[in-house]
Design a protein around this motif. Structure first.
Motif, short mmCIF file in Angstrom:
data_model
loop_
_atom_site.label_atom_id
_atom_site.label_comp_id
_atom_site.label_asym_id
_atom_site.label_seq_id
_atom_site.Cartn_x
_atom_site.Cartn_y
_atom_site.Cartn_z
N ASN A 21 29.13 41.64 31.69
CA ASN A 21 29.22 41.04 30.36
C ASN A 21 27.94 41.30 29.57
O ASN A 21 26.84 40.98 30.02
CB ASN A 21 29.46 39.54 30.51
N PRO B 294 35.26 44.19 38.30
CA PRO B 294 35.00 43.22 37.23
C PRO B 294 34.89 41.84 37.87
O PRO B 294 35.45 41.59 38.95
CB PRO B 294 36.25 43.33 36.35
N SER C 163 36.37 35.38 35.08
CA SER C 163 35.65 34.65 34.04
C SER C 163 34.90 33.43 34.54
O SER C 163 33.95 32.97 33.91
CB SER C 163 36.63 34.21 32.95
N HIS D 234 35.37 44.01 29.90
CA HIS D 234 36.41 43.07 30.32
C HIS D 234 37.67 43.86 30.64
O HIS D 234 37.96 44.87 29.99
CB HIS D 234 36.68 42.06 29.19
N SER E 273 42.47 39.54 35.30
CA SER E 273 41.67 40.58 35.93
C SER E 273 42.29 40.99 37.26
O SER E 273 42.31 42.17 37.62
CB SER E 273 40.24 40.08 36.17
N SER F 121 34.71 32.69 25.68
CA SER F 121 34.21 33.83 26.44
C SER F 121 34.23 35.07 25.56
O SER F 121 34.79 35.07 24.46
CB SER F 121 35.08 34.05 27.68
N ALA G 154 35.99 37.54 25.92
CA ALA G 154 37.37 37.98 25.74
C ALA G 154 38.18 37.05 24.86
O ALA G 154 39.36 37.28 24.62
CB ALA G 154 38.05 38.11 27.11
#
Length: 535
Positions: free
Chosen positions: A99, A180, A183, A226, A324, A516, A518
């Protein structure tokens, strides 16, 4: 019993992501524009991109990095992101995307957890990246600054070395392509192990539903780091030979200016951007006529909000759902479907099957007759398919808690399904408010609040009242010029439109709703702040 996609299965080639995206480039493809920097207007062709990917792979191999190694990529959306990301994968190494908003401590934790041996970043983010790399034991010569910085190699330095890409061999179905990190909205961030086959599969699954073509020009403000931006924008668009216009962060005037000046046709967003497109007066000052589709994901989009965007811009609006852990898309409203309501996430994509399971009893809910427009009882959504992750890195317990022995991923999201196979996400299992035994979905109340003309944004969480009962509390951002809006006004507005148990009982006005990168509402941050204020 389970329900499957209404669409026929698609063929998923057993190849690496590089071979899938770049293996079939023709001379005509190589001349096409792949990426355009939204700020400078500088562009990269597919041929140039491919050469850069191979150059990065060669540079990594020359440094002894390849299969079995992890390389960090810490960058906002710039054209070089695509070169480095795919270069890491072409080298046989695994990319862990970080991120761009992370602090040095956050970056260091991900580098350490993923055992990264090198890091790519950009000069504006170098202070925190350099500090994190030092903590993780990554030397300065393996901290590559894409646009250059004293004491570190640049992307140009790597490319001019002229190293050939290595010969690599691995099983696309089991080799981890990307790591990844989830979150963390429901716990500690975990490395999501996605194979080359996972990523290839999801592009194959979504391309027929998205309708992206080589003639499209996509505005890319959703971050590539993301999974949404990585698969749905970057990989799917490259596969279709479309052009991508990159933006390092969301800024409404720049967003609108890029659409107008570069004639973007397809825009991928999260719901907070939809709020601006529907309500902000600045939108009327820009020519948005080139846009034929706005696609929303990462968080629930309300039907009325989506329709407001469609009407104002004169375009189609669609929505999808994913995680994800599913590379990420499992459901999407097809580009050519004008009937499905926008507050649903559409039918299941090809090659997948799903279940809805009552979280209280563990029993699968009863599905409706085919063709019925009624909806089933809600249940936790379970999904299985070739896009589902291998597991969480170094966390067998979390993997076992999420992936069952039959291969179903337990999403933690509550959903319903109708007789046409259209799935609607009600809310997250762990975020449902229980008011006197009744379930109250925060997302439903947030969508309602956004229909108020004096409310710019909103978030809802459960808080304890004087009697220890959990009640819905709304955090509200006022529209400019709406100073007269009161808490009582908000409470009355909701009460007139919902069942008694769903009424908002408390209201707090705030300047901004925490989200976030995203676009997901960080309700955990609101709960933390609420707890601190009560202590």
């Amino acid at each position: 019993m389970s329900f499957t996609s209404p669409f026929p299965d698609v063929d998923i080639p057993n190849v690496s992501l590089y071979d899938f995206l770049f293996g079939g480039l023709t001379d005509a493809d190589r001349a096409r524009t792949a990426l355009i920097d939204g700020g400078s207007g500088a562009s990269v062709t597919y041929g140039e991109l491919d050469a850069q990917v191979l150059g990065v792979a060669g540079a990594l191999a020359a440094r002894g990095l390849g299969v079995g190694d992890v390389v960090g990529l810490h960058s906002p959306n710039v054209p070089a992101f695509a070169s480095v990301f795919h270069g890491i994968l072409r080298s046989g190494a695994t990319a862990t995307t970080i991120n761009a908003l992370y602090t040095a401590e956050d970056i260091a934790k991900q580098l350490a957890d993923s055992h990264a041996k090198a890091l790519f970043t950009v000069s504006p983010l170098l202070p925190q990246a350099k500090a994190a790399a030092a903590q993780a034991g990554i030397p300065d010569e393996l901290v590559v600054v894409l646009d250059g910085a004293e004491g570190h190699p640049s992307l140009r330095d790597l490319l001019v070395e002229g190293n050939s890409a290595p010969d690599v061999s691995f099983d696309p179905a089991t080799h981890v392509a990307v790591l990844p990190y989830s979150s963390g909205t429901t716990g500690r961030p975990k490395g999501v192990m996605l194979s080359h086959r996972n990523l290839v599969a999801n592009v194959c699954q979504i391309v027929p539903r998205m309708g992206i073509t080589a003639d499209d020009r996509l505005l890319c403000v959703l971050p590539f780091f993301h999974i949404y931006g990585m698969t749905v924008l970057l990989d799917a668009a490259l596969y279709q030979r479309a052009s991508l216009v990159t933006m390092p962060k969301f800024d409404l005037p720049e967003f609108l200016g890029n659409v107008a000046e570069k004639k973007c046709t397809y825009v991928f967003i999260a719901p907070p951007v939809a709020v601006a497109l529907a309500k902000h007066p600045l939108v009327d000052q820009y020519d948005m006529s080139s846009v034929h589709t706005v696609f929303s994901g990462a968080a629930p989009l309300d039907h009325e909000l989506g329709m407001a965007v469609a009407k104002r811009l004169g375009c189609n609006v669609r929505q999808g759902y994913g995680m994800s852990e599913m590379s990420p898309v499992s459901h999407a409203i097809p580009f050519d479907d004008d009937e499905t309501r926008l507050d649903s996430c559409g039918p299941t994509v090809a090659n997948m099957e799903c279940k809805l399971v009552d979280p209280g009893t563990g029993e699968e809910v009863e599905y409706l007759a085919e063709g019925s427009t009624e909806v089933s009882a809600p249940g936790e959504l379970w999904c299985k398919g070739p896009n589902v992750m291998l597991g969480y890195l170094g966390n067998e317990q979390a993997t076992a808690d999420t992936l069952d022995s039959d291969g179903y991923l337990h999403t933690g999201d509550i959903a319903t399904v109708d007789g046409k196979g259209v799935v609607t996400i009600v809310d997250r299992l762990k975020e449902l408010i229980k008011y006197k035994g009744y379930q109250v979905p925060p997302a439903e109340l947030e969508a309602l609040l956004l229909t108020h003309p004096q409310i710019a944004d909103a978030a809802v969480i459960g808080v304890q009242d004087e009697d220890g009962e959990e009640v819905p509390k709304a955090f509200v951002v006022k529209q400019a010029g709406a100073e007269e809006l009161t808490a009582d006004d908000v409470i009355a507005f909701v009460a007139e439109r919902v069942s008694p148990h769903k009424k908002v009982r408390r209201v707090e006005f705030i300047d901004i709703v925490p989200k976030s990168a995203a676009g997901k509402i960080l309700r955990k941050d609101l709960r933390t702040a609420e707890s601190a204020s009560q202590s």
